[in-house]
Design an enzyme around this catalytic site. Structure first.
Site, short mmCIF file in Angstrom:
data_model
loop_
_atom_site.label_atom_id
_atom_site.label_comp_id
_atom_site.label_asym_id
_atom_site.label_seq_id
_atom_site.Cartn_x
_atom_site.Cartn_y
_atom_site.Cartn_z
N TYR A 119 0.89 -1.16 0.00
CA TYR A 119 0.00 0.00 0.00
C TYR A 119 0.93 1.20 0.00
O TYR A 119 1.59 1.48 1.00
CB TYR A 119 -0.88 -0.02 1.25
CG TYR A 119 -1.94 1.07 1.30
CD1 TYR A 119 -3.28 0.77 1.14
CD2 TYR A 119 -1.60 2.40 1.54
CE1 TYR A 119 -4.26 1.75 1.21
CE2 TYR A 119 -2.56 3.39 1.61
CZ TYR A 119 -3.89 3.06 1.44
OH TYR A 119 -4.85 4.04 1.50
N TYR A 143 2.32 5.30 6.53
CA TYR A 143 2.98 4.47 5.51
C TYR A 143 4.29 3.91 6.05
O TYR A 143 4.53 2.70 6.03
CB TYR A 143 3.23 5.28 4.23
CG TYR A 143 4.09 4.57 3.22
CD1 TYR A 143 3.66 3.39 2.61
CD2 TYR A 143 5.34 5.06 2.88
CE1 TYR A 143 4.46 2.74 1.68
CE2 TYR A 143 6.14 4.41 1.95
CZ TYR A 143 5.70 3.26 1.36
OH TYR A 143 6.50 2.60 0.45
#
Length: 285
Positions: free
Chosen positions: A61, A125
């Site tokens: 992702y 992230y």
């Protein structure tokens, strides 16, 4: 050997397809439609059924901004799924080759980041990618983790394709100059992974850094893309705070490649040389 490549429709996965075309090994390419790596049972069944020797995990992702509002999905793909792959590899005795990121570092220094440096990610992230690294290490599987940065290719969405398009459409553009790093041509990273597998040096467990050689800002990168693309857009430097973002990005995340070059005896191409190759490919499309 039987080699599973996950996330095979992404930038790195597509370049892996290209670089291993002549290999004598059996490469199996899957994306979410063929194998959902967030399903632990499916992962275990696949590696057992196909007698997998090596897993190359290209799935991630990677939307840094969206991750701030979608921790669950980012963690599922970047951390939990990585753990499932690691456990499966440990169970069958396979080696996991995993792709991580410069975002595991805070990026507030001014010298290239080494593998053994303290990690301190700034956003979701980076936090989830670091958690994935730790899941691999705690699993006890054989592994090689390659941290990379600023990945681009002729595939998918990336800075090179966006700048090539914008500089052909606009007369002027602003690009940040206070974030420093090194671009990575996905084809070069794919070649490194292929060479490590092909040379059967998978026992050299650890974390390695790979990006192209050299240093630049996003502004420098954009200027070079514009020039190589044959465009005449006037690109001006600006500060990061002119483009407000939910996540704070590393200001200096150049990766030190000394360990990779020493351990594997590989030559790392200069970023401008590799950018030229990618632009040539884009021009031929």
């Amino acid at each position: 050997m039987n080699i599973l490549v996950t996330g095979a429709n992404g930038q790195l996965g597509m370049e892996m397809r290209n670089v291993v075309a002549g290999s004598n090994d059996n490469y199996m390419f899957t994306d979410v439609a063929e194998l959902d790596i967030t399903d632990a049972g499916a992962v275990m069944d696949y590696v057992k059924e196909h007698a997998v020797d090596v897993v190359v995990n290209c799935a991630a992702y990677t939307n840094v901004d969206k991750a701030e509002d979608d921790y669950a999905t980012a963690d599922s793909i970047n951390n939990k799924a990585v753990g499932y792959l690691a456990v499966a590899c440990k169970t069958v005795g396979a080696t996991l080759i995993h792709i991580s990121t410069d975002y595991v570092f805070k990026g507030d220094g001014n010298v290239p980041c080494r593998e053994d440096w303290h990690t301190d990610p700034l956003g979701v992230y980076g936090i989830t990618k670091l958690a994935g690294e730790n899941a691999i290490k705690s699993s006890g599987c054989k592994y090689l983790i390659f941290r990379t940065a600023w990945l681009y290719s002729p595939y998918g969405n990336n800075f090179v394709k966006t700048m090539s398009r914008l500089t052909s459409e606009r007369d002027s553009l602003k690009v940040v100059f206070d974030q420093i790093g090194t671009p990575t041509y996905a084809a070069d990273l794919a070649f490194v992974i292929y060479k490590v597998i092909d040379a059967r040096v998978l026992d050299r467990t650890g974390i390695y850094h790979f990006s192209n050689e050299g240093v630049c800002s996003w502004y420098d990168f954009a200027k070079e893309i514009c020039e190589m693309s044959g465009n005449t857009c006037d690109i001006q430097p600006c500060h990061s705070d002119e483009f407000p973002s939910k996540v704070k990005r590393p200001h200096y995340s150049v990766l030190d490649k000394t360990k990779l070059k020493t351990v594997f005896g590989l030559v790392v191409p200069y970023w401008k040389d590799s950018l030229g190759k990618c632009i040539d490919r884009l021009n031929r499309q």
